[in-house]
Write a protein that holds these residues in place. Structure first.
Motif, PDB file in Angstrom:
ATOM      1  N   PRO A   1     -28.450 -23.559   6.116  1.00 11.74           N
ATOM      2  CA  PRO A   1     -27.370 -24.537   5.931  1.00 11.74           C
ATOM      3  C   PRO A   1     -26.099 -23.971   5.310  1.00 11.74           C
ATOM      4  O   PRO A   1     -24.995 -24.307   5.739  1.00 11.74           O
ATOM      5  N   GLY A   2     -26.222 -23.137   4.301  1.00 13.37           N
ATOM      6  CA  GLY A   2     -25.024 -22.578   3.660  1.00 13.37           C
ATOM      7  C   GLY A   2     -24.196 -21.751   4.617  1.00 13.37           C
ATOM      8  O   GLY A   2     -22.964 -21.857   4.662  1.00 13.37           O
ATOM      9  N   TRP A   3     -24.853 -20.917   5.399  1.00  7.46           N
ATOM     10  CA  TRP A   3     -24.143 -20.092   6.380  1.00  7.46           C
ATOM     11  C   TRP A   3     -23.630 -20.950   7.535  1.00  7.46           C
ATOM     12  O   TRP A   3     -22.588 -20.637   8.119  1.00  7.46           O
ATOM     13  N   HIS A   4     -24.329 -22.015   7.874  1.00  3.57           N
ATOM     14  CA  HIS A   4     -23.874 -22.897   8.952  1.00  3.57           C
ATOM     15  C   HIS A   4     -22.514 -23.497   8.600  1.00  3.57           C
ATOM     16  O   HIS A   4     -21.607 -23.547   9.435  1.00  3.57           O
ATOM     17  N   GLY A   5     -22.364 -23.942   7.352  1.00  5.73           N
ATOM     18  CA  GLY A   5     -21.080 -24.488   6.914  1.00  5.73           C
ATOM     19  C   GLY A   5     -19.970 -23.464   6.986  1.00  5.73           C
ATOM     20  O   GLY A   5     -18.842 -23.767   7.384  1.00  5.73           O
ATOM     21  N   TRP A   6     -20.267 -22.230   6.612  1.00  6.02           N
ATOM     22  CA  TRP A   6     -19.259 -21.169   6.674  1.00  6.02           C
ATOM     23  C   TRP A   6     -18.907 -20.831   8.118  1.00  6.02           C
ATOM     24  O   TRP A   6     -17.739 -20.666   8.461  1.00  6.02           O
ATOM     25  N   MET A   7     -19.920 -20.734   8.988  1.00  8.44           N
ATOM     26  CA  MET A   7     -19.692 -20.395  10.397  1.00  8.44           C
ATOM     27  C   MET A   7     -18.773 -21.405  11.090  1.00  8.44           C
ATOM     28  O   MET A   7     -17.969 -21.054  11.932  1.00  8.44           O
TER      29      MET A   7
END
Length: 132
Positions: free
Chosen positions: A67-73
């Protein structure tokens, strides 16, 4: 050698030659997640934002992005989880692989592929017939 051939002839195993070239030319490594996926940014997309991409550790599976990387992507945040002390929320569950098409896929009661008996019909259902 096998990995290189897979990357040349398939798009779902790691990275393609185009992605490899773009990463070499424009990519700046931002970080890596617990699953071994590596995240990059560099260049601009069609909307003028910094382009962001991931090179998967294994088959390309979009649900493998935490989830954290999904928001950044998806440009929901400018700070990557690698740049901050990101901690998963208490309600977040650990990642599960997408098992669709495998022997471990979900098969509800009544499914032809389920080994259990089909539930008994209770009689509260009337089949539709034309002109009734």
């Amino acid at each position: 050698m096998k990995t290189l051939l897979l990357q040349i002839f398939t798009w779902w195993n790691g990275q393609t030659l185009g992605t490899r070239f773009h990463t070499w030319r424009h990519g700046k490594r931002v970080g890596e997640d617990a699953l071994g996926n590596v995240y990059y940014e560099g260049g601009s997309d069609s909307e003028g934002r910094t382009r962001r991409w991931v090179i998967y550790n294994g088959p390309s599976e979009a649900s493998a992005i935490p989830p954290g990387w999904h928001g950044w992507m998806h440009h929901r945040t400018d700070v990557s989880p690698a740049s901050e002390t990101y901690a998963a929320k208490t309600w977040e569950q650990a990642h599960q692989l997408n098992l669709t098409g495998t022997g471990g896929a979900y098969r509800p009661k009544g499914s032809i592929l389920n080994q259990g008996a089909r539930p008994h019909v209770t009689g509260d259902y009337d089949a539709w017939t034309p002109k009734s």
